[in-house]
Design a protein around this motif. Structure first.
Motif, PDB file in Angstrom:
ATOM      1  N   LYS A  55       0.839  -1.216   0.000  1.00  0.00           N
ATOM      2  CA  LYS A  55       0.000   0.000   0.000  1.00  0.00           C
ATOM      3  C   LYS A  55       0.866   1.254   0.000  1.00  0.00           C
ATOM      4  O   LYS A  55       0.553   2.229  -0.693  1.00  0.00           O
ATOM      5  N   SER A  56       1.937   1.236   0.782  1.00  0.00           N
ATOM      6  CA  SER A  56       2.852   2.391   0.787  1.00  0.00           C
ATOM      7  C   SER A  56       3.496   2.569  -0.580  1.00  0.00           C
ATOM      8  O   SER A  56       3.597   3.692  -1.090  1.00  0.00           O
ATOM      9  N   LEU A  57       3.899   1.463  -1.203  1.00  0.00           N
ATOM     10  CA  LEU A  57       4.517   1.543  -2.528  1.00  0.00           C
ATOM     11  C   LEU A  57       3.528   2.071  -3.566  1.00  0.00           C
ATOM     12  O   LEU A  57       3.915   2.822  -4.472  1.00  0.00           O
ATOM     13  N   ALA A  58       2.246   1.673  -3.440  1.00  0.00           N
ATOM     14  CA  ALA A  58       1.237   2.162  -4.384  1.00  0.00           C
ATOM     15  C   ALA A  58       1.124   3.683  -4.306  1.00  0.00           C
ATOM     16  O   ALA A  58       0.978   4.356  -5.332  1.00  0.00           O
ATOM     17  N   ILE A  59       1.232   4.245  -3.092  1.00  0.00           N
ATOM     18  CA  ILE A  59       1.201   5.705  -2.940  1.00  0.00           C
ATOM     19  C   ILE A  59       2.416   6.318  -3.630  1.00  0.00           C
ATOM     20  O   ILE A  59       2.303   7.309  -4.362  1.00  0.00           O
ATOM     21  N   ILE A  60       3.584   5.708  -3.437  1.00  0.00           N
ATOM     22  CA  ILE A  60       4.806   6.211  -4.065  1.00  0.00           C
ATOM     23  C   ILE A  60       4.658   6.213  -5.591  1.00  0.00           C
ATOM     24  O   ILE A  60       5.080   7.156  -6.267  1.00  0.00           O
ATOM     25  N   TYR A  61       4.040   5.149  -6.146  1.00  0.00           N
ATOM     26  CA  TYR A  61       3.880   5.032  -7.602  1.00  0.00           C
ATOM     27  C   TYR A  61       2.614   5.729  -8.119  1.00  0.00           C
ATOM     28  O   TYR A  61       2.343   5.675  -9.319  1.00  0.00           O
ATOM     29  N   ASP A  62       1.842   6.354  -7.218  1.00  0.00           N
ATOM     30  CA  ASP A  62       0.611   7.066  -7.599  1.00  0.00           C
ATOM     31  C   ASP A  62      -0.362   6.135  -8.333  1.00  0.00           C
ATOM     32  O   ASP A  62      -0.911   6.475  -9.383  1.00  0.00           O
ATOM     33  N   MET A  63      -0.542   4.935  -7.790  1.00  0.00           N
ATOM     34  CA  MET A  63      -1.453   3.929  -8.347  1.00  0.00           C
ATOM     35  C   MET A  63      -2.278   3.355  -7.199  1.00  0.00           C
ATOM     36  O   MET A  63      -1.936   3.537  -6.030  1.00  0.00           O
ATOM     37  N   SER A  64      -3.347   2.618  -7.572  1.00  0.00           N
ATOM     38  CA  SER A  64      -4.024   1.805  -6.560  1.00  0.00           C
ATOM     39  C   SER A  64      -3.171   0.554  -6.315  1.00  0.00           C
ATOM     40  O   SER A  64      -2.372   0.164  -7.175  1.00  0.00           O
ATOM     41  N   PRO A  65      -3.332  -0.097  -5.151  1.00  0.00           N
ATOM     42  CA  PRO A  65      -2.580  -1.337  -4.921  1.00  0.00           C
ATOM     43  C   PRO A  65      -2.820  -2.379  -6.010  1.00  0.00           C
ATOM     44  O   PRO A  65      -1.860  -3.063  -6.424  1.00  0.00           O
ATOM     45  N   ASP A  66      -4.050  -2.487  -6.526  1.00  0.00           N
ATOM     46  CA  ASP A  66      -4.309  -3.463  -7.589  1.00  0.00           C
ATOM     47  C   ASP A  66      -3.588  -3.084  -8.882  1.00  0.00           C
ATOM     48  O   ASP A  66      -3.067  -3.958  -9.589  1.00  0.00           O
ATOM     49  N   GLU A  67      -3.552  -1.772  -9.204  1.00  0.00           N
ATOM     50  CA  GLU A  67      -2.832  -1.334 -10.400  1.00  0.00           C
ATOM     51  C   GLU A  67      -1.338  -1.627 -10.265  1.00  0.00           C
ATOM     52  O   GLU A  67      -0.690  -2.081 -11.217  1.00  0.00           O
ATOM     53  N   LEU A  68      -0.788  -1.364  -9.055  1.00  0.00           N
ATOM     54  CA  LEU A  68       0.635  -1.643  -8.853  1.00  0.00           C
ATOM     55  C   LEU A  68       0.904  -3.140  -8.962  1.00  0.00           C
ATOM     56  O   LEU A  68       1.901  -3.554  -9.569  1.00  0.00           O
ATOM     57  N   THR A  69       0.001  -3.966  -8.397  1.00  0.00           N
ATOM     58  CA  THR A  69       0.166  -5.413  -8.496  1.00  0.00           C
ATOM     59  C   THR A  69       0.223  -5.855  -9.952  1.00  0.00           C
ATOM     60  O   THR A  69       1.095  -6.644 -10.345  1.00  0.00           O
ATOM     61  N   THR A  70      -0.688  -5.311 -10.776  1.00  0.00           N
ATOM     62  CA  THR A  70      -0.691  -5.640 -12.204  1.00  0.00           C
ATOM     63  C   THR A  70       0.633  -5.254 -12.852  1.00  0.00           C
ATOM     64  O   THR A  70       1.206  -6.013 -13.642  1.00  0.00           O
ATOM     65  N   ARG A  71       1.139  -4.055 -12.496  1.00  0.00           N
ATOM     66  CA  ARG A  71       2.418  -3.604 -13.053  1.00  0.00           C
ATOM     67  C   ARG A  71       3.562  -4.527 -12.636  1.00  0.00           C
ATOM     68  O   ARG A  71       4.425  -4.890 -13.447  1.00  0.00           O
TER      69      ARG A  71
END
Ligand code: C2E
Ligand code: C2E
Ligand code: C2E
Length: 91
Positions: A55-71
């Motif tokens: 969740k913290s990483l998703a904020i850093i990447y300006d994405m939702s956690p699901d979007e970051l997971t997909t990436r």
């Protein structure tokens, strides 16, 4: 499903992470390095991290956690959980 829940097991593939371009993977690579240093866990090919850290990483990447997971799956850093050992939505 790729939804992140509290029981999702997140296991980063450090070899894939190390081979990605630094401009995209840099923040994630620094985060993983910091966790390795805090744990004194330097020799692994994989690193299990906290759901909260995703969740913290998703904020850093300006994405939702699901979007970051997909990436991360696209990058080969997470595997979509066929055997559950690398990435799995166990809910
Ligand atoms: P801490 O959060 O106070 O955790 C202290 C110790 O409790 C950890 O020492 C570990 O032995 C154990 N521990 C805490 N949560 C878990 C968990 O979910 N699973 C397991 N297997 N053990 C857990 P350790 O590993 O030497 O880590 C030292 C400190 O480094 C931690 O103190 C924390 O501040 C940081 N850290 C380590 N790994 C992570 C991580 O994945 N994410 C975050 N945010 N911090 C981490
Ligand atoms: P391993 O280190 O031989 O651990 C085998 C199994 O013991 C783990 O399967 C897990 O079920 C349990 N286990 C080991 N350490 C812990 C722990 O701190 N907390 C809990 N709750 N269980 C633990 P798992 O999780 O499927 O991991 C398979 C293998 O993947 C591990 O074998 C290890 O080689 C590697 N691995 C997974 N996460 C990490 C990590 O954060 N760092 C490193 N260096 N290796 C990891
Ligand atoms: P989680 O917080 O999502 O952590 C997922 C996995 O990341 C842990 O699986 C462990 O392999 C790794 N991990 C997280 N934090 C640390 C840490 O500080 N040090 C080390 N060495 N590894 C860490 P694990 O151990 O099977 O734990 C599963 C879940 O159980 C954790 O999910 C968390 O919700 C809970 N848990 C386990 N130990 C603790 C603890 O000491 N304190 C708290 N608050 N929760 C814990």
């Amino acid at each position: 499903s790729s939804a992140i829940t509290k029981s999702t097991k997140i296991v980063l593939n450090l070899e894939s992470l190390g081979s990605l371009p630094a401009d995209e993977a840099g923040p994630l690579a620094r985060y993983a390095s910091t966790i390795q240093a805090q744990r004194h866990d330097y020799n692994g090919k994989v690193l299990s991290i906290r759901t909260e850290d995703l969740k913290s990483l998703a904020i850093i990447y300006d994405m939702s956690p699901d979007e970051l997971t997909t990436r991360l799956i696209e990058w080969g850093v997470l595997s979509p959980g066929a055997d559950g050992s690398i990435y799995a939505d166990v809910d």
